[in-house]
Design a protein around this motif. Structure first.
Motif, PDB file in Angstrom:
ATOM      1  N   GLN A 176       0.774  -1.206   0.119  1.00  0.00           N
ATOM      2  CA  GLN A 176      -0.025  -0.076  -0.199  1.00  0.00           C
ATOM      3  C   GLN A 176       0.941   1.258  -0.006  1.00  0.00           C
ATOM      4  O   GLN A 176       0.428   2.181  -0.668  1.00  0.00           O
ATOM      5  N   ARG A 177       2.059   1.030   0.612  1.00  0.00           N
ATOM      6  CA  ARG A 177       2.795   2.213   0.377  1.00  0.00           C
ATOM      7  C   ARG A 177       3.338   2.779  -0.971  1.00  0.00           C
ATOM      8  O   ARG A 177       3.345   3.705  -1.178  1.00  0.00           O
ATOM      9  N   LYS A 178       3.589   1.369  -1.708  1.00  0.00           N
ATOM     10  CA  LYS A 178       3.995   1.827  -2.919  1.00  0.00           C
ATOM     11  C   LYS A 178       2.872   2.483  -3.798  1.00  0.00           C
ATOM     12  O   LYS A 178       2.888   3.165  -4.654  1.00  0.00           O
ATOM     13  N   LEU A 179       1.661   2.037  -3.607  1.00  0.00           N
ATOM     14  CA  LEU A 179       0.427   2.475  -4.260  1.00  0.00           C
ATOM     15  C   LEU A 179       0.383   3.928  -3.848  1.00  0.00           C
ATOM     16  O   LEU A 179       0.218   4.736  -4.733  1.00  0.00           O
ATOM     17  N   TRP A 180       0.461   4.470  -2.542  1.00  0.00           N
ATOM     18  CA  TRP A 180       0.355   5.672  -2.108  1.00  0.00           C
ATOM     19  C   TRP A 180       1.465   6.444  -2.757  1.00  0.00           C
ATOM     20  O   TRP A 180       1.347   7.703  -3.435  1.00  0.00           O
ATOM     21  N   LEU A 181       2.870   6.185  -3.033  1.00  0.00           N
ATOM     22  CA  LEU A 181       3.965   6.957  -3.502  1.00  0.00           C
ATOM     23  C   LEU A 181       3.702   7.128  -5.143  1.00  0.00           C
ATOM     24  O   LEU A 181       3.824   8.181  -5.465  1.00  0.00           O
ATOM     25  N   PHE A 182       3.544   5.865  -5.526  1.00  0.00           N
ATOM     26  CA  PHE A 182       2.942   5.960  -6.879  1.00  0.00           C
ATOM     27  C   PHE A 182       1.829   6.933  -7.471  1.00  0.00           C
ATOM     28  O   PHE A 182       1.962   7.752  -8.462  1.00  0.00           O
ATOM     29  N   LYS A 235       3.485   2.496   6.318  1.00  0.00           N
ATOM     30  CA  LYS A 235       4.910   2.248   6.584  1.00  0.00           C
ATOM     31  C   LYS A 235       5.452   1.088   5.708  1.00  0.00           C
ATOM     32  O   LYS A 235       4.723   0.522   4.780  1.00  0.00           O
ATOM     33  N   VAL A 236       6.810   1.279   5.695  1.00  0.00           N
ATOM     34  CA  VAL A 236       7.520   0.355   4.752  1.00  0.00           C
ATOM     35  C   VAL A 236       7.040  -1.129   5.374  1.00  0.00           C
ATOM     36  O   VAL A 236       6.622  -1.688   6.394  1.00  0.00           O
ATOM     37  N   ILE A 237       7.083  -2.204   4.415  1.00  0.00           N
ATOM     38  CA  ILE A 237       6.514  -3.557   4.880  1.00  0.00           C
ATOM     39  C   ILE A 237       7.345  -4.525   5.078  1.00  0.00           C
ATOM     40  O   ILE A 237       7.185  -5.764   5.361  1.00  0.00           O
ATOM     41  N   ASN A 238       8.873  -4.250   4.725  1.00  0.00           N
ATOM     42  CA  ASN A 238       9.973  -5.383   5.001  1.00  0.00           C
ATOM     43  C   ASN A 238       9.593  -6.517   4.520  1.00  0.00           C
ATOM     44  O   ASN A 238       9.676  -7.746   5.121  1.00  0.00           O
ATOM     45  N   TYR A 273      10.509  -8.963  -1.330  1.00  0.00           N
ATOM     46  CA  TYR A 273      10.395  -8.505  -2.544  1.00  0.00           C
ATOM     47  C   TYR A 273      10.682  -6.967  -2.414  1.00  0.00           C
ATOM     48  O   TYR A 273      10.821  -6.254  -3.710  1.00  0.00           O
ATOM     49  N   CYS A 274      10.768  -6.275  -1.457  1.00  0.00           N
ATOM     50  CA  CYS A 274      11.283  -4.899  -1.439  1.00  0.00           C
ATOM     51  C   CYS A 274      12.581  -4.692  -2.201  1.00  0.00           C
ATOM     52  O   CYS A 274      12.776  -3.647  -2.698  1.00  0.00           O
ATOM     53  N   LYS A 275      13.355  -5.762  -2.115  1.00  0.00           N
ATOM     54  CA  LYS A 275      14.873  -5.566  -3.032  1.00  0.00           C
ATOM     55  C   LYS A 275      14.773  -5.440  -4.148  1.00  0.00           C
ATOM     56  O   LYS A 275      15.601  -4.867  -5.007  1.00  0.00           O
ATOM     57  N   LYS A 276      13.511  -5.970  -4.720  1.00  0.00           N
ATOM     58  CA  LYS A 276      13.493  -5.813  -6.260  1.00  0.00           C
ATOM     59  C   LYS A 276      12.352  -4.619  -6.723  1.00  0.00           C
ATOM     60  O   LYS A 276      12.142  -4.562  -7.846  1.00  0.00           O
ATOM     61  N   CYS A 277      12.264  -4.102  -5.621  1.00  0.00           N
ATOM     62  CA  CYS A 277      11.052  -2.731  -5.866  1.00  0.00           C
ATOM     63  C   CYS A 277      12.028  -1.426  -6.279  1.00  0.00           C
ATOM     64  O   CYS A 277      12.877  -1.221  -5.729  1.00  0.00           O
ATOM     65  N   ALA A 278      11.063  -0.769  -7.179  1.00  0.00           N
ATOM     66  CA  ALA A 278      11.944   0.623  -7.701  1.00  0.00           C
ATOM     67  C   ALA A 278      11.965   1.704  -6.679  1.00  0.00           C
ATOM     68  O   ALA A 278      12.614   2.262  -6.626  1.00  0.00           O
ATOM     69  N   TYR A 279      11.327   1.467  -5.496  1.00  0.00           N
ATOM     70  CA  TYR A 279      11.212   2.422  -4.362  1.00  0.00           C
ATOM     71  C   TYR A 279      12.316   1.887  -3.207  1.00  0.00           C
ATOM     72  O   TYR A 279      12.387   2.349  -2.136  1.00  0.00           O
ATOM     73  N   TRP A 280      13.050   0.710  -3.477  1.00  0.00           N
ATOM     74  CA  TRP A 280      13.958   0.304  -2.532  1.00  0.00           C
ATOM     75  C   TRP A 280      14.879   1.481  -1.816  1.00  0.00           C
ATOM     76  O   TRP A 280      14.815   1.467  -0.779  1.00  0.00           O
ATOM     77  N   GLU A 281      15.511   2.132  -2.608  1.00  0.00           N
ATOM     78  CA  GLU A 281      16.516   3.191  -2.130  1.00  0.00           C
ATOM     79  C   GLU A 281      15.638   4.054  -1.435  1.00  0.00           C
ATOM     80  O   GLU A 281      16.170   4.666  -0.392  1.00  0.00           O
ATOM     81  N   TYR A 282      14.619   4.535  -1.947  1.00  0.00           N
ATOM     82  CA  TYR A 282      13.636   5.669  -1.234  1.00  0.00           C
ATOM     83  C   TYR A 282      13.324   5.072   0.066  1.00  0.00           C
ATOM     84  O   TYR A 282      13.214   5.860   1.155  1.00  0.00           O
ATOM     85  N   CYS A 283      12.955   3.829   0.256  1.00  0.00           N
ATOM     86  CA  CYS A 283      12.346   3.469   1.376  1.00  0.00           C
ATOM     87  C   CYS A 283      13.044   2.999   2.396  1.00  0.00           C
ATOM     88  O   CYS A 283      13.045   2.929   3.479  1.00  0.00           O
ATOM     89  N   TYR A 284      14.285   2.512   2.088  1.00  0.00           N
ATOM     90  CA  TYR A 284      15.656   1.803   2.907  1.00  0.00           C
ATOM     91  C   TYR A 284      16.816   2.648   2.849  1.00  0.00           C
ATOM     92  O   TYR A 284      17.640   2.140   3.525  1.00  0.00           O
TER      93      TYR A 284
HETATM   94  S1  SF4 Z   1      10.406  -1.143  -1.257  1.00  0.00           S
HETATM   95 FE1  SF4 Z   1       9.140  -2.584  -0.004  1.00  0.00          FE
HETATM   96  S2  SF4 Z   1       8.037  -0.862   1.399  1.00  0.00           S
HETATM   97 FE2  SF4 Z   1       8.920   0.288  -0.238  1.00  0.00          FE
HETATM   98  S3  SF4 Z   1       7.536   0.637  -1.804  1.00  0.00           S
HETATM   99 FE3  SF4 Z   1       8.541  -1.040  -2.501  1.00  0.00          FE
HETATM  100  S4  SF4 Z   1       7.160  -3.113  -1.525  1.00  0.00           S
HETATM  101 FE4  SF4 Z   1       6.795  -1.273  -0.481  1.00  0.00          FE
END
Ligand code: SF4
Length: 169
Positions: free
Chosen positions: A20-26, A151-154, A157-168
Motif C-alpha cells: 500500500q505504500r507503493k500505491l500511495w507513493l506512485f 509504513k514500509v513492509i519489510n 520482494y522490497c529488494k526488487k522494488c523500484a522504491y527500495w532506495e527511497y524506502c530503505y
Molecule cells: S520497497 Fe517495499 S515498502 Fe517500499 S514501496 Fe517497495 S514494496 Fe513497499
C-alpha cells in the motif's frame, strides 16, 4: 459506488496487493520505475516475446491493456516478467475486466502470460469478483487519501522494488 468514479490504473490495483505504500507513493507522483533495472527487464521481455500481438495494444484511459484477442467476447491479455506476485496480477486483470464491463464491453476472460516461465494463467470473472473489485477500489481510495504514506513492509520482494532506495536508503 458510482462507476464513473473509477480512475485507477491497473498497475495501481496490483500495487495495492503488493504494498500500500507503493500505491500511495506512485499515486502521489513519486516514481522511480524508469530507473529500475527490474522494470526495464520486464518491459524488454514483453517487447521481445509479443512484438506481433502488441500491435493491437488497447488503451482506454485510465487502463492500458497489453493486448487483446477476441473469442466469445474480448479476451484481455497481460504480460508479466515473473509469477512471484501472481495474486496481484490476477486482481489487476480482474480490474481490467470489471472496468471494460462498466463501459458496456463484453469480456470473455483474461489471460496472464509469464513468457520467462512459459506459463499461462486464465482469469475468470464472476459476480463475486464484481463485489471484490468494488471493495478493493473503495480501500484503494482510503489509502491514497492518507496524508502520509503507509509504513514500509519489510518483505523479501522490497529488494526488487523500484522504491527500495527511497524506502530503505
Ligand atoms: S520497497 Fe517495499 S515498502 Fe517500499 S514501496 Fe517497495 S514494496 Fe513497499
Amino acid at each position: 459506488m458510482d462507476l464513473r468514479e473509477l480512475k485507477f490504473r491497473g498497475t495501481q490495483v496490483a500495487y495495492y496487493v503488493v504494498c500500500q505504500r507503493k500505491l500511495w507513493l506512485f499515486t502521489k507522483g513519486i516514481s522511480f520505475e524508469k530507473e529500475s533495472e527490474y522494470v526495464q527487464l520486464g518491459k524488454l521481455l514483453d517487447e521481445i516475446s509479443f512484438s506481433r500481438e502488441k500491435g493491437e495494444e488497447f488503451a482506454y484511459e485510465p487502463v492500458s491493456i497489453d493486448f487483446f484477442s477476441t473469442g466469445e467476447g474480448l479476451v484481455v491479455h497481460e504480460i508479466k516478467h515473473s509469477s512471484a506476485l501472481e495474486q496481484a496480477h490476477i486482481l489487476q486483470v480482474k480490474y481490467y475486466i470489471y472496468y471494460l464491463k462498466t463501459k458496456g464491453i463484453k469480456v470473455s476472460h483474461g489471460i496472464i502470460h509469464y513468457p520467462k516461465q512459459k506459463k499461462l494463467l486464465k482469469v475468470e470473472f464472476d459476480e463475486k469478483d464484481e463485489e471484490l473489485i468494488n471493495e478493493v477500489v473503495r480501500k484503494m481510495d482510503e489509502v491514497v487519501r492518507k496524508e502520509i504514506p503507509p509504513k514500509v513492509i519489510n518483505k523479501p520482494y522490497c529488494k526488487k522494488c523500484a522504491y527500495w532506495e527511497y524506502c530503505y536508503g
